[in-house]
Motif scaffolding. Structure first.
Motif, short mmCIF file in Angstrom:
data_model
loop_
_atom_site.label_atom_id
_atom_site.label_comp_id
_atom_site.label_asym_id
_atom_site.label_seq_id
_atom_site.Cartn_x
_atom_site.Cartn_y
_atom_site.Cartn_z
N ALA A 25 45.08 85.62 -4.01
CA ALA A 25 46.49 86.24 -4.93
C ALA A 25 45.41 86.68 -6.65
CB ALA A 25 47.05 85.57 -5.38
N GLU A 26 45.10 85.65 -7.48
CA GLU A 26 44.61 86.31 -9.19
C GLU A 26 43.77 86.99 -8.93
OE1 GLU A 26 44.40 85.57 -13.02
OE2 GLU A 26 46.29 86.05 -11.36
N VAL A 27 42.08 87.20 -7.73
CA VAL A 27 41.48 87.75 -8.09
C VAL A 27 41.55 89.22 -7.22
CG1 VAL A 27 40.16 87.50 -5.75
CG2 VAL A 27 38.91 87.77 -7.82
N ARG A 28 42.52 89.49 -6.43
CA ARG A 28 42.94 90.21 -5.64
C ARG A 28 43.84 91.32 -7.35
NH1 ARG A 28 44.98 89.78 -0.30
NH2 ARG A 28 44.87 92.85 -0.68
N ARG A 29 44.42 90.70 -8.15
CA ARG A 29 45.62 90.90 -8.93
C ARG A 29 44.31 92.05 -10.48
NH1 ARG A 29 47.08 90.03 -14.24
NH2 ARG A 29 46.03 88.31 -14.28
N LEU A 30 43.52 90.75 -10.62
CA LEU A 30 42.78 91.25 -11.56
C LEU A 30 41.38 92.50 -11.04
CD1 LEU A 30 41.37 88.01 -12.99
CD2 LEU A 30 42.82 89.10 -14.20
N ALA A 31 40.68 92.92 -10.00
CA ALA A 31 40.20 93.54 -9.75
C ALA A 31 41.06 95.20 -9.50
CB ALA A 31 40.18 93.30 -7.30
N VAL A 32 42.11 94.70 -9.46
CA VAL A 32 42.82 96.46 -9.46
C VAL A 32 43.05 97.21 -11.42
CG1 VAL A 32 45.06 97.25 -8.97
CG2 VAL A 32 44.03 96.18 -7.21
N GLU A 33 43.44 95.40 -11.50
CA GLU A 33 43.88 95.28 -13.03
C GLU A 33 42.40 96.01 -14.02
OE1 GLU A 33 44.55 92.45 -17.32
OE2 GLU A 33 46.22 91.81 -15.02
N ALA A 34 41.38 95.51 -13.30
CA ALA A 34 39.67 96.26 -14.12
C ALA A 34 39.62 97.73 -13.65
CB ALA A 34 38.69 95.68 -13.30
N PHE A 35 40.09 97.71 -12.34
CA PHE A 35 39.84 99.19 -12.05
C PHE A 35 41.10 99.98 -12.64
CE2 PHE A 35 41.58 102.50 -9.11
CZ PHE A 35 40.66 103.43 -8.12
N GLU A 36 42.07 99.84 -12.78
CA GLU A 36 42.96 101.12 -13.73
C GLU A 36 42.58 100.42 -15.61
OE1 GLU A 36 44.58 102.38 -12.43
OE2 GLU A 36 46.77 101.18 -11.52
N ALA A 37 42.34 99.30 -15.96
CA ALA A 37 41.48 99.39 -17.20
C ALA A 37 40.54 100.73 -17.46
CB ALA A 37 40.97 98.39 -17.47
N ALA A 38 39.04 100.67 -16.60
CA ALA A 38 38.65 101.47 -17.12
C ALA A 38 38.74 103.06 -15.88
CB ALA A 38 37.22 101.13 -16.03
N SER A 39 39.91 103.22 -15.73
CA SER A 39 40.29 104.53 -15.25
C SER A 39 39.70 104.69 -14.05
CB SER A 39 40.26 105.77 -16.63
OG SER A 39 40.92 105.20 -17.29
N CYS A 40 38.64 103.95 -13.22
CA CYS A 40 38.23 104.21 -12.28
C CYS A 40 39.19 105.64 -10.45
CB CYS A 40 37.50 102.62 -11.77
SG CYS A 40 36.89 102.15 -12.07
N GLU A 41 38.48 105.13 -10.31
CA GLU A 41 39.36 106.32 -8.67
C GLU A 41 38.26 105.88 -7.37
OE1 GLU A 41 40.60 110.17 -10.50
OE2 GLU A 41 38.76 110.07 -11.69
N GLY A 42 39.21 106.44 -6.63
CA GLY A 42 38.32 105.85 -5.58
C GLY A 42 38.00 104.89 -4.98
N LEU A 43 37.19 104.75 -5.47
CA LEU A 43 36.59 102.61 -5.13
C LEU A 43 35.70 102.59 -6.24
CD1 LEU A 43 32.86 103.38 -3.02
CD2 LEU A 43 33.73 104.89 -4.27
N VAL A 44 35.68 100.93 -6.10
CA VAL A 44 34.95 100.10 -7.27
C VAL A 44 35.29 98.69 -7.21
CG1 VAL A 44 35.57 98.41 -9.36
CG2 VAL A 44 35.70 100.84 -9.49
N ARG A 45 33.90 97.75 -6.77
CA ARG A 45 33.75 96.77 -6.24
C ARG A 45 33.37 95.62 -7.63
NH1 ARG A 45 28.33 95.65 -5.50
NH2 ARG A 45 28.44 94.48 -7.01
N ALA A 46 34.45 94.93 -7.63
CA ALA A 46 34.71 94.44 -8.60
C ALA A 46 34.32 92.45 -8.68
CB ALA A 46 36.33 93.77 -9.61
N ASP A 47 32.98 92.23 -9.35
CA ASP A 47 32.80 90.61 -9.71
C ASP A 47 32.97 89.99 -10.97
OD1 ASP A 47 31.43 92.18 -7.88
OD2 ASP A 47 29.10 92.30 -8.54
#
Length: 385
Positions: free
Chosen positions: A307-329
């Motif tokens: 749950a935590e890593v999924r939350r952080l991945a979405v947070e990183a997506f939003e922080a960088a103003s991403c759209e479409g897709l992202v892979r967060a490592d």
């Protein structure tokens, strides 16, 4: 005479949306981009979309390429190229720089230019500079053509690992220790730059990872165990980017998570774990693409860690103003903390790549994933949004 009595022309059937799949490019990730394009071309539903394959050669020429995905595969350890797939060695494709006209034109020396028709959406599967870094996205914004993936700002942030880390830090995401060596610094006073790195190693320990600041696919990265290998590692990184990033080694498990844009916002996939490759010092280019080191999907994490890593991945997506897709490592450190390593705004996207595998395990097949990305792009307008 009433218009009701005029002869009525038959309704023209609406055409299918035309998708231009653009691959190749001028970066060192040219070949992997072509491999990705082959996978996307195989997966696109031809009953739903028309497809226009376009390749960008290593010298920057836009070319019509063969719609032959079977030729876009790694063969005997060698990646394919746009030059091998181009319909002509001289012909070029031109996108309009006019938002009121989406017609793509093809021309060859001595021939009348041919209109290929309007493009409704571009699926850019370029990796690295001159494609994934906001440059192509800016061209498409000028042309008024919707495209898959992040816009200019997010693409640029996602490509430059220094500024990516600065953005994440400003949003409260934890990143690992790093130091940046700029090209002028290394050219004018390499001794001072070397001392900064040695001082950094004194604080955080060896080994260090020396990498191009704006490249991907683990190209140009060297694991440096002591001072003796430092200069050679910097030279290798600078073959791909004059700006170099030096990172401290983080001890922990490598965890990845995919983010996909849905109608109601971004959602995260189940995470994956990248186990240490047996035949490689770390998860480098050969481990990823040649030996195809398998990841573990889903990652063996607790419910709370997942749950935590999924939350952080979405947070990183939003922080960088991403759209479409992202892979967060991420790294899951020995003290149980997730540290974000980087995001990829156009991650490896073959069926065996981690991003599609994570969504497959989350219930979305590869063809459905391709379709969702195209539909998300068609929903968005270009320009400020």
């Amino acid at each position: 005479m009433s218009s009701e009595n005029l002869p009525q022309s038959p309704e023209q059937p609406s055409r299918k949306p035309r998708v231009a799949v653009v691959c190749g490019g001028r970066s060192s990730e040219h070949g992997i981009s072509v491999v990705t394009a082959g996978a996307v071309l195989r997966a696109i539903d031809r009953t739903k979309y028309e497809v226009l394959p376009i390749g960008i050669t290593r010298d920057g020429r836009w070319a019509l390429t063969a719609d032959e995905p079977e030729r876009m595969a790694i063969t005997e350890g060698r990646t394919p190229s746009v030059e091998e797939l181009a319909d002509s060695a001289e012909g070029g494709v031109v996108l309009p720089v006019d938002p009121s006209n989406r017609e793509v034109v093809y021309s060859e020396p001595g021939s009348v230019p041919k209109v290929l028709g309007e493009v409704d959406v571009v699926f850019p599967v370029l990796h690295g500079p001159y494609g994934e870094d906001g440059t192509l996205q800016g061209l498409l914004e000028l042309s008024g053509v919707p495209y898959v993936g992040s816009g200019v700002l997010a693409s640029a942030v996602g490509q430059d690992k220094e500024y990516m880390k600065r953005v994440f830090t400003s949003f409260g995401l934890k990143v690992g220790p790093y130091v940046v060596i700029r090209p002028r610094e290394w050219a004018q006073d390499p001794s001072a730059a070397r001392k900064r790195i040695v001082d950094f190693a004194g604080e955080h320990g060896w080994p260090l990872f020396v990498k191009p600041a704006r490249a991907g696919s683990s190209i140009g990265i060297t694991k440096v165990d002591d001072l003796s290998g430092l200069d050679e590692a910097i030279e290798e990184a600078q073959r791909h980017d004059p700006k170099v990033l030096v990172e401290a080694a983080l001890r922990g498990r490598e965890i990845e998570c995919g983010v996909l844009e849905f109608e109601d916002g971004p959602r995260a996939s189940v995470p994956a774990e990248i186990p240490p490759p047996e035949a490689h010092a770390y998860y480098d280019f050969e481990a990823k693409y040649i030996d195809s080191t398998p990841g573990i999907v889903p990652a063996p994490l607790t419910d709370e860690e997942t749950a935590e890593v999924r939350r952080l991945a979405v947070e990183a997506f939003e922080a960088a103003s991403c759209e479409g897709l992202v892979r967060a490592d991420f790294f899951l450190t020995e003290d149980g903390e997730f540290v974000i390593n980087e995001i990829n705004t156009m991650p490896g996207f073959t069926p065996i790549s981690m991003y599609p595998q994570m969504w497959q395990a989350s219930g979305i097949s590869y063809p459905e994933l391709v379709d969702r990305l195209i539909q998300a792009a068609l929903r968005r307008s270009t320009g400020l949004r």
